[in-house]
Write an enzyme that holds these catalytic residues in place. Structure first.
Site, PDB file in Angstrom:
ATOM      1  N   HIS A   1      -3.215   6.993   2.345  1.00 22.56           N
ATOM      2  CA  HIS A   1      -3.747   5.630   1.790  1.00 22.56           C
ATOM      3  C   HIS A   1      -5.048   5.352   2.216  1.00 22.56           C
ATOM      4  O   HIS A   1      -5.240   5.451   3.467  1.00 22.56           O
ATOM      5  CB  HIS A   1      -2.791   4.446   2.271  1.00 22.56           C
ATOM      6  CG  HIS A   1      -3.350   2.966   1.921  1.00 22.56           C
ATOM      7  ND1 HIS A   1      -3.552   2.732   0.864  1.00 22.56           N
ATOM      8  CD2 HIS A   1      -3.220   1.944   3.053  1.00 22.56           C
ATOM      9  CE1 HIS A   1      -4.251   1.531   1.101  1.00 22.56           C
ATOM     10  NE2 HIS A   1      -3.841   1.078   2.171  1.00 22.56           N
TER      11      HIS A   1
ATOM     12  N   CYS B   1       0.868  -1.122   0.036  1.00 25.13           N
ATOM     13  CA  CYS B   1       0.059  -0.251   0.026  1.00 25.13           C
ATOM     14  C   CYS B   1       0.824   1.323  -0.159  1.00 25.13           C
ATOM     15  O   CYS B   1       0.229   2.333  -0.100  1.00 25.13           O
ATOM     16  CB  CYS B   1      -0.978  -0.152   1.009  1.00 25.13           C
ATOM     17  SG  CYS B   1      -1.830  -1.603   1.227  1.00 25.13           S
TER      18      CYS B   1
ATOM     19  N   ASN C   1     -10.457  -0.539  -0.207  1.00 27.06           N
ATOM     20  CA  ASN C   1      -8.684  -0.409  -0.055  1.00 27.06           C
ATOM     21  C   ASN C   1      -8.282  -1.106  -1.358  1.00 27.06           C
ATOM     22  O   ASN C   1      -8.392  -2.451  -1.485  1.00 27.06           O
ATOM     23  CB  ASN C   1      -8.423  -1.176   1.230  1.00 27.06           C
ATOM     24  CG  ASN C   1      -6.798  -1.060   1.564  1.00 27.06           C
ATOM     25  OD1 ASN C   1      -6.094  -1.054   0.472  1.00 27.06           O
ATOM     26  ND2 ASN C   1      -6.367  -1.395   2.711  1.00 27.06           N
TER      27      ASN C   1
HETATM   28  O1  UT7 Z   1      -4.042  -1.711   3.600  1.00 29.38           O
HETATM   29  C1  UT7 Z   1      -2.772  -1.821   4.460  1.00 29.38           C
HETATM   30  C2  UT7 Z   1      -3.038  -1.526   5.537  1.00 29.38           C
HETATM   31  N1  UT7 Z   1      -4.337  -1.995   6.475  1.00 29.38           N
HETATM   32  C3  UT7 Z   1      -4.866  -1.470   7.233  1.00 29.38           C
HETATM   33  O2  UT7 Z   1      -4.458  -0.423   7.799  1.00 29.38           O
HETATM   34  C4  UT7 Z   1      -6.189  -1.980   7.980  1.00 29.38           C
HETATM   35  C5  UT7 Z   1      -6.110  -1.991   9.374  1.00 29.38           C
HETATM   36  N2  UT7 Z   1      -7.007  -2.593  10.273  1.00 29.38           N
HETATM   37  C6  UT7 Z   1      -8.409  -2.387  10.054  1.00 29.38           C
HETATM   38  O3  UT7 Z   1      -8.747  -1.357   9.595  1.00 29.38           O
HETATM   39  C7  UT7 Z   1      -9.418  -2.843  10.962  1.00 29.38           C
HETATM   40  O4  UT7 Z   1      -8.614  -3.781  12.139  1.00 29.38           O
HETATM   41  C8  UT7 Z   1     -10.626  -3.763  10.385  1.00 29.38           C
HETATM   42  C9  UT7 Z   1     -11.376  -2.901   9.727  1.00 29.38           C
HETATM   43  C10 UT7 Z   1      -9.977  -4.767   9.402  1.00 29.38           C
HETATM   44  C11 UT7 Z   1     -11.426  -4.490  11.593  1.00 29.38           C
HETATM   45  O5  UT7 Z   1     -12.179  -3.358  12.317  1.00 29.38           O
HETATM   46  P1  UT7 Z   1     -11.763  -3.585  14.020  1.00 29.38           P
HETATM   47  O6  UT7 Z   1     -12.282  -2.637  14.613  1.00 29.38           O
HETATM   48  O7  UT7 Z   1     -10.177  -3.672  14.220  1.00 29.38           O
HETATM   49  O8  UT7 Z   1     -12.303  -5.330  14.297  1.00 29.38           O
HETATM   50  P2  UT7 Z   1     -11.802  -6.267  15.262  1.00 29.38           P
HETATM   51  O9  UT7 Z   1     -11.171  -7.278  14.599  1.00 29.38           O
HETATM   52  O10 UT7 Z   1     -11.367  -5.551  16.487  1.00 29.38           O
HETATM   53  O11 UT7 Z   1     -13.279  -6.841  15.676  1.00 29.38           O
HETATM   54  C12 UT7 Z   1     -14.308  -6.169  16.594  1.00 29.38           C
HETATM   55  C13 UT7 Z   1     -15.462  -7.257  16.674  1.00 29.38           C
HETATM   56  C14 UT7 Z   1     -15.072  -8.529  17.201  1.00 29.38           C
HETATM   57  O12 UT7 Z   1     -16.215  -9.079  17.957  1.00 29.38           O
HETATM   58  P3  UT7 Z   1     -16.056  -9.053  19.682  1.00 29.38           P
HETATM   59  O13 UT7 Z   1     -15.067  -9.744  20.032  1.00 29.38           O
HETATM   60  O14 UT7 Z   1     -15.892  -7.513  19.849  1.00 29.38           O
HETATM   61  O15 UT7 Z   1     -17.235  -9.402  19.898  1.00 29.38           O
HETATM   62  C15 UT7 Z   1     -15.038  -9.316  16.118  1.00 29.38           C
HETATM   63  O16 UT7 Z   1     -15.487 -11.009  16.004  1.00 29.38           O
HETATM   64  O17 UT7 Z   1     -15.979  -7.227  15.455  1.00 29.38           O
HETATM   65  C16 UT7 Z   1     -16.242  -8.728  15.106  1.00 29.38           C
HETATM   66  N3  UT7 Z   1     -16.113  -8.673  13.542  1.00 29.38           N
HETATM   67  C17 UT7 Z   1     -16.946  -8.760  12.548  1.00 29.38           C
HETATM   68  N4  UT7 Z   1     -18.216  -8.414  12.775  1.00 29.38           N
HETATM   69  C18 UT7 Z   1     -19.058  -8.094  11.758  1.00 29.38           C
HETATM   70  C19 UT7 Z   1     -14.668  -8.940  12.991  1.00 29.38           C
HETATM   71  N5  UT7 Z   1     -14.964  -8.905  11.455  1.00 29.38           N
HETATM   72  C20 UT7 Z   1     -16.276  -8.803  11.385  1.00 29.38           C
HETATM   73  C21 UT7 Z   1     -16.903  -8.580  10.247  1.00 29.38           C
HETATM   74  N6  UT7 Z   1     -18.511  -8.309  10.444  1.00 29.38           N
HETATM   75  N7  UT7 Z   1     -16.344  -8.496   8.894  1.00 29.38           N
END
Ligand code: UT7
Length: 341
Positions: A266, A131, A297
Site C-alpha cells: 500500500h 487501505c 495515498n
Molecule cells: O493509508 C493508511 C495508513 N496511513 C499511514 O500509514 C500514514 C502513516 N503516517 C505517516 O505517513 C506520517 O506520520 C506523516 C507523513 C503523516 C507525518 O510524518 P511524521 O514524520 O510522522 O511527522 P510528525 O507528525 O512526527 O511531525 C514532525 C514535525 C513536527 O514538528 P516538530 O514538533 O518536530 O517541530 C510537526 O509539527 O513536522 C511538523 N509537521 C509538518 N511540517 C510541515 C507536521 N505536519 C507538517 C506538514 N508540513 N504538513
C-alpha cells in the site's frame, strides 16, 4: 443437542456449490484523474513546504478528481480497463466487489450502481476495509471462484478522498488523493493467489477515522466530517507490525523472498515502504512499487493502481510473483502473494 450431533431435516440432501480448483488475477486496470496537483499548490494552506513533504512522505504530486469524477465514474473506467486487460466479455463478470470509504451515500452501496453502468445485474456489494480493502477483495474473490459462488469477480479499489479531506489539515492534506484500480479474478489451472494473512486491531480504531459520526454531525449541527489521522501512531504500527505479516504471506505461499518478482505494498508513505523492505530482506534488485511519488495515498486504489502502472511500463513480468500488502483504518491489514496477470 450439540451442533456436532445435528441432523438435517428430510433427506438432508441439499446441493452445495462447486468451483474451480484454482483462481488467478486475469487482468488489472486503473483510472487516474486528469488533474495533477504538485506540492507547491497545497503547501500554503498547511504551512508546509515541497521539501518537507518529499522528505517525510516521498510525495511530489498527486491526482485530484475533477467535478465530474465520482467514485462510480472512476470505478467504471478502471473496471473497463481491467476487463479489457483480462480479455473477457463484460457479461462474463458475475460478481462486483467494491472497496471504498468515500462513496458519499451511506446506502446503497456503490457496487450495484457500478454494475449497472457496466450493464450487469449480478451480485454486487461494497466492503469497508480502507487501505487494506483491495487485498481483502482479492481474498474474497479467490475463495468465491474456488467455492463456486462466482466465476469472474470484478474487484475494485476506489477513493475520492478529496471529498473527505480538510485542505488545511497538516496531517492529511498532502497525503490523500483520488483514483480507482480494478482487477478481474477468475478460474485458473494453477494456484494464482496465495493464502491471505489478514487481521485487525480495533483497539486502535481512533487512529484513522472520520472525525465525527454522522449522528454527532446531525445532533450537534457540525460541518461535513473529514478524515483525521494520528500519523505517528499509524506510522509506528505499519513499520513494526506489517513486515511480520508480509513474511507470513511469503511463507504461506510456500516460496522464499528470492522467488519474488515484485513488492507492491500500500502506498502510504515512502519511509514505510523502505522500512518494510529493509526488515523483509527482499532481494536488493526487486522492483518495488513507488507510485506514491506521483499518486500519493489513494487508500483502496493504491495497490491496483501501482500494479497496473508497473505492468504497463514493463517494470514487472507477466506471470511473475508479487507480494502485495494493504494496511490502514480499522486498524486492518491483508497480504498475499499473487501471480501477476
Ligand atoms: O493509508 C493508511 C495508513 N496511513 C499511514 O500509514 C500514514 C502513516 N503516517 C505517516 O505517513 C506520517 O506520520 C506523516 C507523513 C503523516 C507525518 O510524518 P511524521 O514524520 O510522522 O511527522 P510528525 O507528525 O512526527 O511531525 C514532525 C514535525 C513536527 O514538528 P516538530 O514538533 O518536530 O517541530 C510537526 O509539527 O513536522 C511538523 N509537521 C509538518 N511540517 C510541515 C507536521 N505536519 C507538517 C506538514 N508540513 N504538513
Amino acid at each position: 443437542m450439540t451442533a456436532a450431533a445435528i441432523q438435517p431435516k428430510g433427506t438432508g440432501a441439499i446441493h452445495s456449490s462447486a468451483g474451480a480448483q484454482h483462481a488467478r488475477i486475469w487482468g488489472v486496470g486503473g483510472f487516474r484523474p486528469d488533474r495533477v496537483v504538485p506540492n507547491a499548490e497545497i503547501v500554503e494552506a498547511i504551512d508546509s513546504s515541497d521539501e518537507w513533504i518529499q522528505e517525510r512522505s516521498g510525495i511530489k504530486s498527486r491526482r485530484w478528481a475533477g467535478p465530474d469524477d465520482t467514485v462510480v465514474s472512476m470505478s467504471e473506467a478502471a473496471a473497463r480497463d481491467a476487463i479489457a486487460a483480462a480479455g473477457i466479455e463484460i457479461s462474463q463478470i458475475d460478481t462486483v466487489i467494491v472497496s471504498t470509504v468515500t462513496h458519499p451515500y451511506q446506502t446503497p452501496a456503490a457496487a450495484p450502481i457500478i454494475a449497472d453502468r457496466l450493464g450487469l445485474r449480478c451480485a454486487a456489494f461494497d466492503i469497508s476495509a480502507a487501505c487494506a480493502g483491495y487485498c481483502h477483495g482479492i481474498s474474497l474473490a479467490n475463495d468465491m471462484v474456488r467455492g463456486g459462488s462466482a466465476r469472474f469477480v470484478l474487484v475494485i479499489g476506489v477513493e475520492k478522498l478529496t471529498d473527505f479531506t480538510d485542505v488545511t489539515d497538516r496531517g492529511t492534506a498532502f497525503i490523500f488523493a483520488d483514483g480507482a484500480g480494478a482487477a478481474v479474478v477468475g478460474p485458473s489451472d494453477f494456484p494464482g493467489i496465495g493464502p491471505t494473512i489478514w487481521g485487525s486491531d480495533g483497539s486502535q480504531w481512533e487512529t484513522i477515522k472520520q472525525k465525527e459520526s454522522w449522528l454527532d454531525v446531525r445532533d450537534q449541527g457540525l460541518d461535513h466530517p473529514t478524515i483525521e489521522m494520528a500519523g505517528q501512531s499509524v506510522f509506528r504500527w505499519a513499520v513494526w507490525s506489517m513486515a511480520p505479516v508480509a513474511r507470513q504471506a511469503i511463507e504461506a505461499a510456500g516460496i522464499t523472498p528470492e522467488d519474488l518478482d515484485a513488492f507492491i505494498p500500500h502506498q502510504a508513505n515512502m519511509r514505510i515502504i523502505d522500512a518494510m523492505l529493509k526488515q523483509l530482506k527482499l532481494p536488493a534488485d526487486i522492483p518495488v512499487a513507488r507510485d506514491i511519488v506521483e499518486t500519493a495515498n489513494t487508500s483502496a486504489a493504491s495497490i491496483p493502481l501501482a500494479t497496473e502502472r508497473m505492468l504497463r511500463e514493463g517494470e514487472i513480468p507477466h506471470g511473475g510473483l508479487a507480494l502485495q500488502i494493504g494496511f490502514g483504518a480499522g486498524l486492518v491489514y491483508a497480504a498475499q502473494v499473487i501471480v501477476l496477470p
